[in-house]
Design a protein around this motif. Sequence first.
Motif, PDB file in Angstrom:
ATOM      1  N   LYS A 223      -3.312   7.026  12.832  1.00 39.56           N
ATOM      2  CA  LYS A 223      -2.446   6.738  14.396  1.00 39.56           C
ATOM      3  C   LYS A 223      -1.330   5.892  13.636  1.00 39.56           C
ATOM      4  O   LYS A 223      -1.056   5.419  14.645  1.00 39.56           O
ATOM      5  N   ALA A 224      -2.095   4.904  12.688  1.00 40.25           N
ATOM      6  CA  ALA A 224      -1.198   3.809  12.340  1.00 40.25           C
ATOM      7  C   ALA A 224       0.380   4.118  12.020  1.00 40.25           C
ATOM      8  O   ALA A 224       1.330   3.521  12.690  1.00 40.25           O
ATOM      9  N   GLY A 225       0.434   5.267  11.497  1.00 34.79           N
ATOM     10  CA  GLY A 225       1.777   5.251  11.090  1.00 34.79           C
ATOM     11  C   GLY A 225       1.422   7.148   9.831  1.00 34.79           C
ATOM     12  O   GLY A 225       0.754   6.792  10.109  1.00 34.79           O
ATOM     13  N   ASP A 226       3.409   6.768   9.586  1.00 41.07           N
ATOM     14  CA  ASP A 226       3.282   8.035   8.371  1.00 41.07           C
ATOM     15  C   ASP A 226       2.281   7.310   7.014  1.00 41.07           C
ATOM     16  O   ASP A 226       2.046   6.588   6.757  1.00 41.07           O
ATOM     17  N   ILE A 227       1.826   8.359   6.600  1.00 42.55           N
ATOM     18  CA  ILE A 227       0.359   8.432   4.831  1.00 42.55           C
ATOM     19  C   ILE A 227       1.238   9.155   4.298  1.00 42.55           C
ATOM     20  O   ILE A 227       2.342  10.209   4.487  1.00 42.55           O
ATOM     21  N   SER A 228       1.087   8.280   2.970  1.00 42.42           N
ATOM     22  CA  SER A 228       1.669   9.577   1.457  1.00 42.42           C
ATOM     23  C   SER A 228       0.405   9.404   0.864  1.00 42.42           C
ATOM     24  O   SER A 228      -0.029   8.250   0.576  1.00 42.42           O
ATOM     25  N   LEU A 229       0.192  10.500   0.487  1.00 44.03           N
ATOM     26  CA  LEU A 229      -1.061  10.589  -1.173  1.00 44.03           C
ATOM     27  C   LEU A 229      -0.303  11.218  -1.694  1.00 44.03           C
ATOM     28  O   LEU A 229       0.286  12.133  -2.349  1.00 44.03           O
ATOM     29  N   THR A 230       0.455  10.212  -3.379  1.00 45.15           N
ATOM     30  CA  THR A 230       1.171  10.014  -4.826  1.00 45.15           C
ATOM     31  C   THR A 230      -0.082  10.124  -5.105  1.00 45.15           C
ATOM     32  O   THR A 230      -1.326   9.823  -4.726  1.00 45.15           O
ATOM     33  N   HIS A 231       0.493   9.938  -6.362  1.00 48.67           N
ATOM     34  CA  HIS A 231      -0.749  10.201  -7.785  1.00 48.67           C
ATOM     35  C   HIS A 231       0.330   9.350  -8.937  1.00 48.67           C
ATOM     36  O   HIS A 231       1.714   9.764  -8.971  1.00 48.67           O
ATOM     37  N   SER A 232      -0.383   8.953  -9.500  1.00 48.53           N
ATOM     38  CA  SER A 232       0.465   8.151 -10.852  1.00 48.53           C
ATOM     39  C   SER A 232      -1.016   8.211 -12.431  1.00 48.53           C
ATOM     40  O   SER A 232      -2.188   7.577 -12.300  1.00 48.53           O
ATOM     41  N   GLY A 233      -0.661   9.236 -12.829  1.00 43.54           N
ATOM     42  CA  GLY A 233      -1.221   9.994 -13.755  1.00 43.54           C
ATOM     43  C   GLY A 233      -2.509  10.388 -13.170  1.00 43.54           C
ATOM     44  O   GLY A 233      -2.503  11.338 -12.342  1.00 43.54           O
ATOM     45  N   ILE A 234      -3.597   9.543 -13.104  1.00 46.49           N
ATOM     46  CA  ILE A 234      -4.937  10.600 -12.635  1.00 46.49           C
ATOM     47  C   ILE A 234      -5.594   9.339 -11.524  1.00 46.49           C
ATOM     48  O   ILE A 234      -7.041   9.660 -10.824  1.00 46.49           O
ATOM     49  N   PHE A 235      -4.938   8.504 -10.704  1.00 52.39           N
ATOM     50  CA  PHE A 235      -4.824   7.725 -10.171  1.00 52.39           C
ATOM     51  C   PHE A 235      -4.548   8.196  -9.201  1.00 52.39           C
ATOM     52  O   PHE A 235      -3.294   8.017  -9.173  1.00 52.39           O
ATOM     53  N   PHE A 236      -5.034   7.997  -8.056  1.00 50.14           N
ATOM     54  CA  PHE A 236      -4.361   8.362  -6.449  1.00 50.14           C
ATOM     55  C   PHE A 236      -4.244   7.582  -5.645  1.00 50.14           C
ATOM     56  O   PHE A 236      -4.912   6.255  -5.693  1.00 50.14           O
ATOM     57  N   TRP A 237      -2.799   6.820  -4.738  1.00 51.08           N
ATOM     58  CA  TRP A 237      -2.585   6.322  -4.113  1.00 51.08           C
ATOM     59  C   TRP A 237      -2.392   6.558  -2.351  1.00 51.08           C
ATOM     60  O   TRP A 237      -1.930   7.773  -2.660  1.00 51.08           O
ATOM     61  N   ILE A 238      -3.266   5.557  -1.711  1.00 53.47           N
ATOM     62  CA  ILE A 238      -2.446   6.137   0.160  1.00 53.47           C
ATOM     63  C   ILE A 238      -1.723   4.764   0.444  1.00 53.47           C
ATOM     64  O   ILE A 238      -2.470   4.041   0.185  1.00 53.47           O
ATOM     65  N   THR A 239      -0.873   4.988   0.780  1.00 52.48           N
ATOM     66  CA  THR A 239      -0.176   4.356   1.524  1.00 52.48           C
ATOM     67  C   THR A 239       0.594   4.581   3.063  1.00 52.48           C
ATOM     68  O   THR A 239       0.491   5.536   3.355  1.00 52.48           O
ATOM     69  N   SER A 240       0.433   3.945   3.505  1.00 53.26           N
ATOM     70  CA  SER A 240       1.678   3.522   5.036  1.00 53.26           C
ATOM     71  C   SER A 240       2.122   2.948   5.162  1.00 53.26           C
ATOM     72  O   SER A 240       2.019   1.752   4.747  1.00 53.26           O
TER      73      SER A 240
END
Length: 174
Positions: free
Chosen positions: A81-98
């Motif tokens: 609920k704090a803001g937009d969320i992005s689930l992206t990846h780089s190779g086998i690693f996943f990143w969640i950013t807000s």
Amino acid sequence: MFYFLKPLPEGKIDTAEWKPVIRNQWFRNYFMYFVYCLQAVLVVLSAIYGIWKFSNILLRSVLFISTFLIHELLHVVVIYKAGDISLTHSGIFFWITSGAVLRKWRFFLFMSLPFIALTLVPAALCCLVTESMRDIMGYIAWVNAIIAGSDIINSVLIAIKPGNSVFYRGYYKS
């Protein structure tokens, strides 16, 4: 808004006001090497403890995938609920950013909750459960510790920032 497998729209950051969480350029450039080393150490330690032999490959695969999904879900729960969320990846690693500006305690919770809930709690419960459950709990704890390599390092970096800090996309201000 939730962005799946694509980055958040660019945000404006006034670098005169906001400082990078990792200020040392060398450490910023080699951050992932530290993560890889930590993960390698955790894999070796888990192999020494025999965690990879407790059951068949199917059960271990299901537990691994479930642990990963719950790990990511716990990240999302903290900031949904704090803001937009992005689930992206780089190779086998996943990143969640807000795209949200988060206070220190909430950002620390965002980084630490999966490690606490899926590594520290199962490790502590290993003393209280039957042997077959101990193997499962130990496996979940080790797998999540490996998955949480960057979270562990980021949690330490967040903890050493001033108490009144706010964080936004890899930057903070006091």
